[in-house]
Write an enzyme that holds these catalytic residues in place. Structure first.
Site, mmCIF file in Angstrom:
data_model
loop_
_atom_site.group_PDB
_atom_site.id
_atom_site.type_symbol
_atom_site.label_atom_id
_atom_site.label_comp_id
_atom_site.label_asym_id
_atom_site.label_seq_id
_atom_site.Cartn_x
_atom_site.Cartn_y
_atom_site.Cartn_z
ATOM 1 N N HIS A 121 0.836 -1.207 0.000
ATOM 2 C CA HIS A 121 0.000 0.000 0.000
ATOM 3 C C HIS A 121 0.869 1.253 0.000
ATOM 4 C CE1 HIS A 121 -2.737 -2.965 2.175
ATOM 5 N NE2 HIS A 121 -3.514 -2.576 1.182
ATOM 6 N N SER A 130 0.255 -8.982 1.237
ATOM 7 C CA SER A 130 -1.205 -8.941 1.219
ATOM 8 C C SER A 130 -1.694 -8.814 2.644
ATOM 9 C CB SER A 130 -1.752 -10.243 0.620
ATOM 10 O OG SER A 130 -3.128 -10.392 0.929
#
Ligand code: AMP
Length: 281
Positions: A37, A186
């Site tokens: 991210h 993830s």
């Protein structure tokens, strides 16, 4: 850094940015943030955008029996990470803010693409994604929005949506960020036990095996896929969901692999479904 919970506040900030001659870069996330991210945030900043990150676990992209309730929610830690990155605004709406009428009557459906790859295994998933991303675009009016190649089928769906709906936003796709041993980062990696964490390496091995076959000159899509599938099938405790070699724009299977084709894998490791992929060539 400001944390806002309403569309009105986000929109007001975004309009202020534009009035000041700036460009808004939106990074949509479901939180439980990691370096993947943050790579999107950094790319937005590298391009000079003023960055808003949305943190919203979107119920409409989860199917019945999926992990909506137990999806990791680590908002305080997320905010601390985003503050360090120089993010200006975190948009963290409640479900009622994003779905003000309760159950939505209006959806964005990208026909065809939405039923392929993850869409085939998760009916309704991409409809939920396309709908919430459209709403996030409407709420923040970004010049650019940042997505990870990690979710390659999602990228294809959203590119087609933006083109079809004439949405005035540029999609920027950022490379997959991996752990040192190759596992694609993830939020769902948190679900893995230590043993499963080891088994999950089969996904990145599978992708590398497919890439190696392509680099060695193999152009038959089935054979490139087989090279990847063998890695997954020989790994204990790993169940293949799909192995596919497709045109990245349409997600349609190809027979002959050309540079730019997508090799994508999805597999279950215990109760956790994980993804990995590579753009060949
Ligand atoms: P999520 O919070 O899982 O919905 O992901 C939010 C965005 O981060 C999506 O565009 C993802 O594709 C992207 N993303 C997630 N994991 C990675 C990764 N390992 N590398 C790059 N981007 C990622």
């Amino acid at each position: 850094m400001r944390v806002v919970g309403t569309v009105a506040e986000l929109r007001e900030w975004s309009r202020g940015v534009r009035q000041a001659g700036g460009a808004v870069g939106l990074v949509p996330t479901m939180g439980a943030l990691h370096e993947g991210h943050l790579s999107l945030v950094r790319e937005a900043e590298r391009r000079g955008d003023r960055v808003a990150v949305s943190v919203f676990v979107n119920p409409t992209q989860f199917g019945p029996g999926e992990d909506f309730e137990r999806y990791p929610r680590t908002f305080e830690a997320d905010c601390a990470m985003l503050e360090r990155e120089g993010v200006e605004v975190v948009f963290a709406p409640g479900v009622g803010e994003m779905y003000p009428a309760g159950a939505a009557a209006t959806f964005v459906e990208v026909a065809g693409l939405s039923d392929r790859l993850d869409g085939a295994s998760r009916p309704g998933h991409f409809r939920g994604v396309a709908t919430v991303v459209t709403k996030l675009f409407a709420a923040s009016e970004p010049e650019r929005a940042y997505f990870g190649q990690k979710d390659a089928a999602q990228v294809a769906v959203l590119r087609r949506m933006v083109a079809d709906l004439l949405l005035p936003v540029d999609l920027v796709v950022c490379p997959i960020v991996r752990e040192a041993d190759g596992l694609a980062m993830s939020s769902r990696n948190r679900y893995l036990s230590a043993e499963e964490r080891g088994r999950a390496l089969a996904l990145s091995r599978a992708v590398r095996a497919g890439e190696a076959a392509f680099r060695a000159g193999e152009r038959g899509a089935e054979r490139v896929a087989d090279a990847a599938r063998r890695e997954l099938e020989s790994a204990p405790g790993v169940r293949v969901d799909y192995v596919a070699v497709v045109d990245w724009a349409t997600l349609e299977p190809v027979e002959r692999v050309e540079a730019g084709c997508l090799l994508a894998v999805a597999a279950w490791v215990g109760q956790t479904r994980l993804l990995d992929n590579a753009i060949l060539g």
